[in-house]
Structure formats: structure tokens, C-alpha cells
Design a protein around this motif. Structure first.
Motif, PDB file in Angstrom:
ATOM      1  N   ASP A  48       0.824  -1.205   0.000  1.00 17.49           N
ATOM      2  CA  ASP A  48       0.000   0.000   0.000  1.00 17.49           C
ATOM      3  C   ASP A  48       0.863   1.262   0.000  1.00 17.49           C
ATOM      4  O   ASP A  48       0.693   2.155   0.825  1.00 17.49           O
ATOM      5  N   THR A  49       1.790   1.352  -0.900  1.00 23.13           N
ATOM      6  CA  THR A  49       2.621   2.543  -1.018  1.00 23.13           C
ATOM      7  C   THR A  49       2.252   3.273  -2.302  1.00 23.13           C
ATOM      8  O   THR A  49       1.612   2.724  -3.190  1.00 23.13           O
ATOM      9  N   GLY A  50       2.682   4.506  -2.388  1.00 25.20           N
ATOM     10  CA  GLY A  50       2.387   5.289  -3.584  1.00 25.20           C
ATOM     11  C   GLY A  50       0.981   5.843  -3.529  1.00 25.20           C
ATOM     12  O   GLY A  50       0.393   6.015  -2.466  1.00 25.20           O
ATOM     13  N   ARG A  51       0.412   6.129  -4.673  1.00 20.64           N
ATOM     14  CA  ARG A  51      -0.918   6.734  -4.747  1.00 20.64           C
ATOM     15  C   ARG A  51      -1.980   5.640  -4.665  1.00 20.64           C
ATOM     16  O   ARG A  51      -1.982   4.727  -5.480  1.00 20.64           O
ATOM     17  N   GLN A  52      -2.853   5.770  -3.676  1.00 21.82           N
ATOM     18  CA  GLN A  52      -3.886   4.779  -3.411  1.00 21.82           C
ATOM     19  C   GLN A  52      -5.225   5.475  -3.204  1.00 21.82           C
ATOM     20  O   GLN A  52      -5.276   6.658  -2.880  1.00 21.82           O
ATOM     21  N   ILE A  53      -6.298   4.724  -3.340  1.00 23.23           N
ATOM     22  CA  ILE A  53      -7.621   5.231  -2.985  1.00 23.23           C
ATOM     23  C   ILE A  53      -7.791   5.008  -1.488  1.00 23.23           C
ATOM     24  O   ILE A  53      -7.633   3.890  -0.994  1.00 23.23           O
ATOM     25  N   VAL A  54      -8.084   6.085  -0.763  1.00 18.18           N
ATOM     26  CA  VAL A  54      -8.256   6.042   0.682  1.00 18.18           C
ATOM     27  C   VAL A  54      -9.635   6.599   1.019  1.00 18.18           C
ATOM     28  O   VAL A  54      -9.997   7.674   0.539  1.00 18.18           O
ATOM     29  N   ILE A  55     -10.411   5.840   1.811  1.00 16.15           N
ATOM     30  CA  ILE A  55     -11.764   6.258   2.179  1.00 16.15           C
ATOM     31  C   ILE A  55     -11.901   6.206   3.701  1.00 16.15           C
ATOM     32  O   ILE A  55     -11.078   5.582   4.381  1.00 16.15           O
ATOM     33  N   PRO A  56     -12.955   6.828   4.249  1.00 17.60           N
ATOM     34  CA  PRO A  56     -13.190   6.701   5.688  1.00 17.60           C
ATOM     35  C   PRO A  56     -13.444   5.242   6.058  1.00 17.60           C
ATOM     36  O   PRO A  56     -14.191   4.537   5.372  1.00 17.60           O
ATOM     37  N   ASN A  57     -12.841   4.802   7.138  1.00 14.93           N
ATOM     38  CA  ASN A  57     -13.005   3.425   7.591  1.00 14.93           C
ATOM     39  C   ASN A  57     -14.465   3.112   7.899  1.00 14.93           C
ATOM     40  O   ASN A  57     -14.942   2.002   7.672  1.00 14.93           O
ATOM     41  N   LYS A  58     -15.206   4.110   8.368  1.00 13.44           N
ATOM     42  CA  LYS A  58     -16.613   3.897   8.725  1.00 13.44           C
ATOM     43  C   LYS A  58     -17.501   3.646   7.508  1.00 13.44           C
ATOM     44  O   LYS A  58     -18.637   3.200   7.661  1.00 13.44           O
ATOM     45  N   LYS A  65     -18.347  -5.036  -3.418  1.00 10.38           N
ATOM     46  CA  LYS A  65     -17.268  -5.699  -2.689  1.00 10.38           C
ATOM     47  C   LYS A  65     -15.963  -4.979  -2.977  1.00 10.38           C
ATOM     48  O   LYS A  65     -15.678  -4.618  -4.130  1.00 10.38           O
ATOM     49  N   VAL A  66     -15.154  -4.772  -1.929  1.00 13.83           N
ATOM     50  CA  VAL A  66     -13.850  -4.131  -2.081  1.00 13.83           C
ATOM     51  C   VAL A  66     -12.785  -4.969  -1.389  1.00 13.83           C
ATOM     52  O   VAL A  66     -13.080  -5.732  -0.470  1.00 13.83           O
ATOM     53  N   LEU A  67     -11.567  -4.819  -1.863  1.00 14.71           N
ATOM     54  CA  LEU A  67     -10.414  -5.435  -1.220  1.00 14.71           C
ATOM     55  C   LEU A  67      -9.701  -4.328  -0.469  1.00 14.71           C
ATOM     56  O   LEU A  67      -9.255  -3.351  -1.082  1.00 14.71           O
ATOM     57  N   THR A  68      -9.647  -4.452   0.852  1.00 15.48           N
ATOM     58  CA  THR A  68      -9.053  -3.390   1.665  1.00 15.48           C
ATOM     59  C   THR A  68      -7.585  -3.672   1.942  1.00 15.48           C
ATOM     60  O   THR A  68      -7.114  -4.799   1.827  1.00 15.48           O
ATOM     61  N   GLY A  69      -6.894  -2.607   2.326  1.00 14.89           N
ATOM     62  CA  GLY A  69      -5.473  -2.703   2.649  1.00 14.89           C
ATOM     63  C   GLY A  69      -5.197  -2.104   4.013  1.00 14.89           C
ATOM     64  O   GLY A  69      -5.943  -2.312   4.963  1.00 14.89           O
ATOM     65  N   THR A  70      -4.168  -1.313   4.086  1.00 17.26           N
ATOM     66  CA  THR A  70      -3.692  -0.734   5.337  1.00 17.26           C
ATOM     67  C   THR A  70      -4.683   0.263   5.915  1.00 17.26           C
ATOM     68  O   THR A  70      -5.276   1.056   5.191  1.00 17.26           O
ATOM     69  N   ARG A  71      -4.841   0.220   7.240  1.00 10.84           N
ATOM     70  CA  ARG A  71      -5.638   1.225   7.950  1.00 10.84           C
ATOM     71  C   ARG A  71      -4.723   2.376   8.330  1.00 10.84           C
ATOM     72  O   ARG A  71      -3.617   2.170   8.802  1.00 10.84           O
ATOM     73  N   LEU A  72      -5.214   3.593   8.115  1.00  7.20           N
ATOM     74  CA  LEU A  72      -4.465   4.803   8.425  1.00  7.20           C
ATOM     75  C   LEU A  72      -5.329   5.667   9.345  1.00  7.20           C
ATOM     76  O   LEU A  72      -6.124   6.470   8.869  1.00  7.20           O
ATOM     77  N   LYS A  73      -5.203   5.461  10.653  1.00  8.40           N
ATOM     78  CA  LYS A  73      -6.036   6.137  11.655  1.00  8.40           C
ATOM     79  C   LYS A  73      -7.503   5.845  11.376  1.00  8.40           C
ATOM     80  O   LYS A  73      -7.922   4.714  11.520  1.00  8.40           O
ATOM     81  N   ASP A  74      -8.290   6.838  10.948  1.00  3.83           N
ATOM     82  CA  ASP A  74      -9.714   6.633  10.704  1.00  3.83           C
ATOM     83  C   ASP A  74     -10.020   6.386   9.228  1.00  3.83           C
ATOM     84  O   ASP A  74     -11.161   6.455   8.798  1.00  3.83           O
ATOM     85  N   LYS A  75      -9.005   6.088   8.434  1.00  8.99           N
ATOM     86  CA  LYS A  75      -9.173   5.837   7.000  1.00  8.99           C
ATOM     87  C   LYS A  75      -8.615   4.456   6.666  1.00  8.99           C
ATOM     88  O   LYS A  75      -7.892   3.853   7.437  1.00  8.99           O
ATOM     89  N   ILE A  76      -8.978   3.965   5.467  1.00 11.61           N
ATOM     90  CA  ILE A  76      -8.497   2.658   5.032  1.00 11.61           C
ATOM     91  C   ILE A  76      -8.212   2.697   3.532  1.00 11.61           C
ATOM     92  O   ILE A  76      -8.921   3.357   2.777  1.00 11.61           O
ATOM     93  N   VAL A  77      -7.155   2.011   3.118  1.00 13.98           N
ATOM     94  CA  VAL A  77      -6.793   1.900   1.703  1.00 13.98           C
ATOM     95  C   VAL A  77      -7.711   0.875   1.044  1.00 13.98           C
ATOM     96  O   VAL A  77      -7.977  -0.189   1.604  1.00 13.98           O
ATOM     97  N   VAL A  78      -8.205   1.197  -0.154  1.00 12.32           N
ATOM     98  CA  VAL A  78      -8.997   0.261  -0.940  1.00 12.32           C
ATOM     99  C   VAL A  78      -8.146  -0.148  -2.133  1.00 12.32           C
ATOM    100  O   VAL A  78      -7.840   0.667  -2.999  1.00 12.32           O
ATOM    101  N   ARG A  79      -7.734  -1.407  -2.156  1.00 10.52           N
ATOM    102  CA  ARG A  79      -6.861  -1.902  -3.228  1.00 10.52           C
ATOM    103  C   ARG A  79      -7.628  -2.184  -4.512  1.00 10.52           C
ATOM    104  O   ARG A  79      -7.133  -1.964  -5.603  1.00 10.52           O
TER     105      ARG A  79
END
Length: 146
Positions: free
Chosen positions: A59-69, A93-107
Motif C-alpha cells: 500500500d505505497t504510492g498513490r492509493q484510494i483512501v476512504i473513511p473506515n466507517k 465488494k472491495v479489497l481493503t489494505g492498510t488502515r491509516l487512523k480513521d481511514k483505510i486503503v482500498v486496493r
């Protein structure tokens, strides 16, 4: 992927894999115990050795990040509600990645500039019509992940 670094910065030639993950979070440290397994055919690795483990973070570089909620879980799979034509929502359906505080990466599963629902999902159903209050609900294009 897990790489083992032995003394003197020597890289162990075979990658490791997860063997077991503890189910409980240590309340004092906030950590979870993970056991890795490395092949050891030539007996290079011995009990009591010290080494460093490197973890490949995809999960490095430019990623789609959305609110975890905005993410809901159903039977081990993760979903978001995407607002489509006529303000109707579709569960995707989404494939999630790393959590970043209150956000999460969507792979996988979302595209930049799609509008997602981040409030009130508990009463939402497939095909429901929603009212968009905040323009910030739009998926940011290529938000840098750390």
C-alpha cells in the motif's frame, strides 16, 4: 512477503510466510503476536538467533483512501455503498489494505471520483435512494498512503 535479515545485514535467501496469528490484542502494548515460518533446509537458522524481519507493504504510492466507517463487513468480506444513477446505491465488494487512523486503503473495487456512503449504512439497502449532503464523500483520486 517477509524477508529475514541476519547479522551483518545478510539477507536470508528464502521468503517467509505467516504460520499463525494470535486472536487477541495485547491490551498493554496494542500489538498482536504473529508467528512466521521460513524454510531452513540447509540449517542456517538456529534456535536463539537474532534477526530482523522486513515486511513488504503493497500500500505505497498513490492509493484510494476512504473513511473506515464507510466499509461494512459481511461474513469476512468487505463492502461499500456506491452512489449511482438517480442517487441509488449499490453495494460493492472491495479489497481493503492498510488502515491509516480513521481511514483505510482500498486496493480493488473502487475508482477515483466515485461517490460512496459514509454515514447511515445500518439502515441502507441495495437500490435505496440517498441524499448527498457532503461533497467530501467523493473518492479522492490517488491519495498518498503512508
Amino acid at each position: 512477503m517477509f524477508t529475514l535479515i541476519l547479522g551483518g545485514e545478510e539477507v536470508y535467501p528464502a521468503p517467509g510466510k505467516i504460520n499463525t496469528i494470535d486472536r487477541a490484542v495485547n491490551p498493554q502494548t496494542g500489538t498482536i503476536t504473529v508467528r512466521l515460518q521460513f524454510p531452513n533446509a540447509d540449517r542456517t537458522l538456529r534456535a536463539g538467533m537474532n534477526a530482523t524481519v522486513r515486511v513488504l507493504n503493497e500500500d505505497t504510492g498513490r492509493q484510494i483512501v476512504i473513511p473506515n466507517k464507510a466499509v461494512t463487513e459481511q461474513m469476512g468480506e468487505f463492502f461499500v455503498y456506491v452512489v449511482g444513477d438517480s442517487s441509488k446505491v449499490n453495494q460493492r465488494k472491495v479489497l481493503t489494505g492498510t488502515r491509516l487512523k480513521d481511514k483505510i486503503v482500498v486496493r480493488k473495487g473502487l475508482k477515483a471520483d466515485e461517490v460512496i456512503v459514509s454515514e447511515g449504512m445500518q439502515n441502507l439497502r441495495e437500490g435505496a435512494v440517498v441524499k448527498i449532503d457532503e461533497p467530501t464523500a467523493r473518492v479522492a483520486q490517488g491519495t498518498p498512503a503512508k
